[in-house]
Design an enzyme around this catalytic site. Structure first.
Site, PDB file in Angstrom:
ATOM      1  N   GLU B  90      -6.508  -5.721   7.374  1.00  0.00           N
ATOM      2  CA  GLU B  90      -7.845  -5.986   6.565  1.00  0.00           C
ATOM      3  C   GLU B  90      -7.809  -7.826   6.888  1.00  0.00           C
ATOM      4  O   GLU B  90      -8.924  -8.406   7.214  1.00  0.00           O
ATOM      5  CB  GLU B  90      -7.891  -5.896   5.191  1.00  0.00           C
ATOM      6  CG  GLU B  90      -8.609  -4.595   4.950  1.00  0.00           C
ATOM      7  CD  GLU B  90      -7.520  -3.422   5.242  1.00  0.00           C
ATOM      8  OE1 GLU B  90      -6.478  -3.739   5.578  1.00  0.00           O
ATOM      9  OE2 GLU B  90      -7.957  -2.382   5.055  1.00  0.00           O
ATOM     10  N   HIS B 159      -7.713   2.194  -6.537  1.00  0.00           N
ATOM     11  CA  HIS B 159      -8.969   2.375  -5.608  1.00  0.00           C
ATOM     12  C   HIS B 159     -10.273   2.561  -6.357  1.00  0.00           C
ATOM     13  O   HIS B 159     -11.382   3.129  -5.938  1.00  0.00           O
ATOM     14  CB  HIS B 159      -8.538   3.905  -5.018  1.00  0.00           C
ATOM     15  CG  HIS B 159      -7.639   3.661  -4.033  1.00  0.00           C
ATOM     16  ND1 HIS B 159      -6.255   3.756  -4.253  1.00  0.00           N
ATOM     17  CD2 HIS B 159      -7.637   3.689  -2.545  1.00  0.00           C
ATOM     18  CE1 HIS B 159      -5.417   3.619  -3.208  1.00  0.00           C
ATOM     19  NE2 HIS B 159      -6.487   3.530  -1.914  1.00  0.00           N
TER      20      HIS B 159
END
Lengths: 400, 360
Positions: B90, B159
């Site tokens: 990322e 998450h």
């Protein structure tokens, strides 16, 4: 007699490509006070240090050609950066420059050598020790110094400061250690995407070499064969931490693993130039990224708030100054090959001093940015918007 | 029956299985039913076609057709150059996307969920958001960071975080949070055409929910301006302000409250930053009561900002009671269904809060 000797020596130089012949003549030649342009050696070839190679069969050449014009240009570039940085040092001590100021003196051969090997249409990005590159990428001395002093005539209108200067095809000046490396890989991606045969030179230091995002960038650059030259300017210290104390492997040119690497003498502008040319050819041939480690040295501490002697000795600094100074190295090479005269170099020095002085004058007398510029430049190509000030009644205006 | 079916659909529970897979379609018939997923897909497809500088990069966006199938069919149509699968990096690929934007391209950088954007947040804030300002206008960054934000279903604490408040805190960014298909399409197209960094917060539970899309919204130049809220339902007694999936819950609560004679005005923020405070103020000056509804945590959140802004503006004098915030519970998201259900605002929480605010 003197003229005849010069003609012979020039001929010898051209034939053998070596500087031996010129040596004997120049001793006598130096006695003469005024020299005409035609008396100087127009071109010479110099042996340069062999580069250590990683995953490469061949490396940069072992000899570099230098014309008189090139030599004087490189000298001028390096000396300008040197004097500009020393001026910044002075202004900082006078408290006219504040905040962060990371000086580049000692490393000039890197910036000058790289610029000599790439095109103005190529791209370059570096970290916070950026004043040298800001200059080589085309920003005027006065705009650099005025940015350091935070005036409206600065290249970023005083909004950026030392670490945030930009120019066409120059992406700063980046404050977050290592963040510029993925950015550089992205710029290379854009070059590849647009098919313009340009490349991106992405610089980082020995300290940043341990950032995880570098390895993410290496992986993607290699995977996608991005035209990116990753260059580690190894000046032996990441702030106050020597390379031995920071890195399990100090062979920075090998740290790209599957990416080929070259270790280069970063104090020799010709070595840097030849290595960068080699790397640029590699990228433009579509072979993907390549890593260069430039072994260099900074005379100043990490920044102006670091005297630079608590983690290294003054003797070490002095030794580099006397034995490996990049500007002296080039000057001596040119003098001993009769490519220029001492007076000529002095004239250049005087001229540079004058330019830097004028730039400093501008940087200290130019007004600070006006307060109504405070909120501008938040968004590009947007209608004017309102920005909240320090209190609810303070509604400030922002234009693009 | 119809109302509860609508509730069921809007809330997105098991919506995908209930409706079956929808085919990716380019030219839809007039006033079609389009899922949020397909609307996002259409937006990207149209913008990729319109401007060759636009490209999409992220994990699984190409050959997998997108982790949540949002980019389905795009790789097949546009190929490797425009739709790029990245390794799990990322920070690296977000930085690469920002660099590409600096050098003249217009990237769409997908985070598989915004939870993973934390790995890359330095690139979003320090490299993207601040650069135009630091360079005094020399260097712009036309980039979109998009992906699902906030709670999903059963994916637990790491998450499920909502990042609206985090990103909306920062000058230099625009932060957009669509609710329905029309929002998704119009705002994503606007974000891609925007010359500045945009954080585009989608919602995974909304992807499969279909909405009626008018003819106008099917046009290739249909854009919803960033920074403008929409009144989804007119009302007179109380203003409900929300964004993303919670807008649906507000409408459901409004339907129930309407039967009891309480008419709610539901404002869909659409953009978190810059926030359309004027629309909220105009509504509050009409209804005199304000309830904010969000999925994120209460402290320093979107609702908190709305409260502060209302107090600083003309609408404060029109309030008949303090502003009420309905938010996610101030805890990391638990896993067990009963716990998860009780960690987020439910329709009954909104109804309860409205009644408390109205003192009925």
């Amino acid at each position: 007699m003197k003229t005849m000797l010069t003609i012979i020596s020039n001929a010898l130089c051209r034939m053998t490509g070596r500087n031996a012949g010129a040596q004997t003549v120049s001793e006598g030649a130096r006695v003469v006070v005024s020299r005409s342009f035609a008396d100087f050696t127009p071109q010479a070839t110099f042996n340069i240090k062999k580069c250590d190679l990683h995953r490469l069969e061949d490396g940069p050449p072992l000899a570099a050609e230098l014309t008189r014009d090139q030599g004087l240009h490189y000298y001028r570039t390096m000396q300008t950066v040197r004097r500009m940085e020393l001026k910044a040092d002075q202004l900082y001590k006078q408290k006219i420059i504040r905040g962060f100021c990371h000086l580049y003196d000692g490393q000039e051969a890197c910036a000058a050598g790289i610029e000599a090997a790439i095109n103005p249409t190529d791209h370059l990005i570096t970290a916070y020790r950026a004043h040298g590159y800001t200059y080589t990428r085309g920003v005027a001395i006065k705009e650099i110094l005025a940015e350091l002093t935070g005036r409206k005539g600065g290249v970023a209108k005083g909004k950026g400061g030392s670490m945030h200067m930009y120019a066409p095809h120059f992406y700063g000046g980046n404050g977050i250690v290592g963040a510029q490396v993925p950015l550089g890989a992205g710029i290379a991606l854009a070059c590849q995407y647009q098919g313009n045969n340009q490349l991106c030179v992405t610089l980082y230091g020995d300290g940043a070499a341990n950032q995880g995002q570098l390895f993410e960038s290496f992986n993607m650059a290699a995977l996608w064969k991005l035209p990116c030259i990753f260059i580690c300017e190894n000046n032996k210290y990441g702030m106050g931490t020597s390379v031995e104390r920071a890195s399990a492997s100090t062979d920075y040119y090998k740290r790209g693993d599957f990416i080929p690497g070259i270790r280069v003498d970063g104090m020799d502008v010709l070595c840097v130039r030849e290595a960068t040319k080699f790397a640029a050819d590699h990228c433009r041939a579509g072979k993907g990224p390549i890593i260069m480690e430039l072994q260099t040295y900074r005379y100043h501490g990490h920044s102006m708030s670091d005297p630079g002697v608590s983690y290294r000795t003054r003797d070490e600094i002095q030794e580099v100054r006397t034995k490996s100074d990049p500007i002296s190295l080039l000057k001596e090479r040119m003098l001993s090959n009769n490519m220029a005269s001492v007076e000529e170099f002095k004239e250049i020095d005087v001229d540079i001093r004058k330019q830097v002085e004028e730039a400093a004058q501008f940087a200290t007398s130019d007004p600070e940015p006006p307060l109504d510029d405070l909120c501008n430049h938040i968004f590009y190509n947007n209608p004017p918007l309102e920005v909240r000030g320090t209190n609810p009644w303070s509604k400030l205006k922002s234009v693009s | 029956m119809a109302a509860s079916l609508r509730c069921f659909l809007r809330s997105g529970k098991n919506a995908v299985s209930a409706l079956g897979q929808r085919e990716f379609h380019r030219s839809a018939p007039a006033a079609a039913q389009v899922t949020v997923r397909d609307a996002l897909n259409q937006a990207m497809d149209e913008e990729l076609e319109r401007d060759e500088r636009v490209f999409l990069m992220g994990e699984e966006v190409a050959q997998y057709d997108g982790a949540y199938k949002v980019s389905r069919g795009l790789w097949k149509k546009y190929g490797d150059k425009r739709i790029i699968d990245t390794p799990i990096s990322e920070m690296g690929f977000a930085g690469i996307a920002v660099g590409a934007a600096m050098a003249g391209l217009r990237p769409i950088c997908e985070f598989m969920t915004f939870n993973f954007s934390m790995q890359a947040i330095d690139q979003v804030i320090n490299s993207a958001a601040k650069t135009y300002y630091m360079s005094a206008g020399l260097q712009s960054v036309p980039i979109v960071f998009r992906g699902p934000n906030g709670a999903s279903a059963g994916v637990a604490a790491q998450h499920s975080q909502c990042f609206a408040a985090w990103y909306a805190h920062c000058p230099g960014l625009k932060v957009v949070s669509p609710w329905n298909a029309e929002d998704a399409k119009g705002l994503l197209k606007a974000a891609i055409r925007e010359d500045n960094p945009v954080v585009f917060l989608e919602n995974e539970l909304m992807y499969g929910v279909p909405f009626e899309m008018s003819d106008e919204t099917q046009s290739k130049d249909f854009i919803i301006p960033i920074g403008k809220a929409k009144i989804e339902r007119a009302g007179t007694h109380v203003t409900l302000v929300s964004h993303s999936r919670m807008v649906g819950l507000c409408l459901d609560a409004a339907a129930v409250l309407s039967k009891e004679g309480i008419e709610c005005e539901v404002v869909n923020l659409r953009t978190i930053r810059p926030m359309d405070v004027e629309s909220i103020e105009a509504s509050v000056m009409k209804t005199n009561h304000l309830v904010t509804v969000e999925g994120g945590w209460p402290q320093f959140g979107v609702g908190a900002e709305i409260c502060a802004r209302i107090m600083e503006g003309p609408a404060f004098n029109y309030l008949d009671s303090p502003v009420t915030r309905v938010t996610g519970v101030d805890i990391p998201m638990p896993y067990a269904k009963i716990l998860e259900d009780n960690s987020l605002p439910q329709i009954k929480d909104i109804i309860f809060s409205v009644k408390k605010t109205l003192n009925v």
